[in-house]
Each structure stands twice: as C-alpha cells, then as structure tokens.
Design an enzyme around this catalytic site. Structure first.
Site: not given
Ligand code: CMP
Length: 139
Positions: A10, A50, A58, A86, A92, A103, A113, A116, A127
């Site tokens: 990311k 997404y 968010f 994973r 996450t 992470r 983070n 993905h 994807e």
């Molecule tokens: P990802 O695996 O890329 O899939 C969805 C993304 O949403 C997740 O990783 C997080 O980075 C993001 N995400 C999840 N919860 C929040 C949150 N509360 N605020 C901002 N981003 C979020």
C-alpha cells in the site's frame, strides 16, 4: 494445494521505501511473487477495487489513501498461499498483529496498514483478474 492470492503493497509502504523489505517477508514465508507491478490508482479505480466496502464509514478515507501514492500489485503463489499470506501479513489493525508479521513491523494504523491480501479463493480470483492478464502471471 498450490494456490494463488492477490497482494497489494500500500501507499504508506511504497512512500517509506519498504517494497523490498515486504517482499523479503513474503518470500521468507514461502510465497513466490509470480506477477508484480507498481501503479498509481485513480480514485475511481480504488473505489472499484474496494466496491464491497462502499457502505462502510471508512470507504472515502480508504479510497483516498489507496489513490494517494503508488501501490505494488502482486500475485503470490505457494502451498495454501491465501492463508500463508494472511498469516505473514498479520491482523488488519497493527495493534493486534503478531510479532514478526508485516503489519506489526511496518504498519502505521488500521488504515495505513502496509499490505492487502485476498481473504478467500473467490476474492483472490476476482482481485487477480482486476489487475493482471493471464500473460502477466509467470509461475
Ligand atoms: P484491506 O485488507 O485492504 O481491506 C479493507 C481495508 O479497509 C483494510 O485492509 C483496512 O486497511 C481498511 N480499514 C478497515 N477498517 C478501517 C478503519 N476503521 N478505518 C480506516 N480504514 C480501515
């Protein structure tokens, strides 16, 4: 079984020059990078990727962030690649991520983070197809 999964390094990580450090973690975990490209998503492309999250509070923050700087899109291959990826990514929220995970070591927050990874076989297929043609995946 031998499996493929989709991964993104990311914007928070590409900005901090962490592509190689993250790739080393993926390879140490037994994953092979069988396709990889660095791209700068438009806001519309991030929203399409997404789309499943479009009702989440968010969503705007997520898609702004994902289109704020280059990403590295990847296809990873290996035994149980989806679960393996994973595991090496970690939770996450980096606050909940296990020691040694990507992470835990690199992520800044739940949004920024660093990586993905697909959450299952169906999303992995969708994807991968969003970013790569068959010719670009070299196992
Ligand atoms: P990802 O695996 O890329 O899939 C969805 C993304 O949403 C997740 O990783 C997080 O980075 C993001 N995400 C999840 N919860 C929040 C949150 N509360 N605020 C901002 N981003 C979020």
């Amino acid at each position: 079984a031998l499996q493929r999964t989709f991964s993104i390094i990311k914007p928070d990580a590409t900005r901090r020059n962490l592509t190689g450090a993250i790739n080393a973690k993926l390879e140490e975990a037994g994953l092979r990078i069988v396709a990889q490209k660095r791209i700068h998503l438009s806001k519309a492309q991030a929203e399409a990727f997404y789309a499943v999250h479009k009702e989440r509070p968010f969503f705007a923050e997520l898609t702004e962030f994902m289109s704020s700087a280059p990403i590295v899109a990847q296809v990873l291959e290996g035994e149980d690649a989806i679960a393996k990826n994973r595991e090496v990514m970690g939770a996450t929220n980096p606050a909940d991520a296990a020691p040694g995970t990507i992470r835990k070591e690199f992520a800044l927050s739940i949004g920024e983070n660093s990586v993905h990874g697909s959450d299952g076989p169906d999303t992995a297929a969708t994807e991968i197809a969003y970013f790569f043609s068959g010719l670009e995946i070299v196992g």
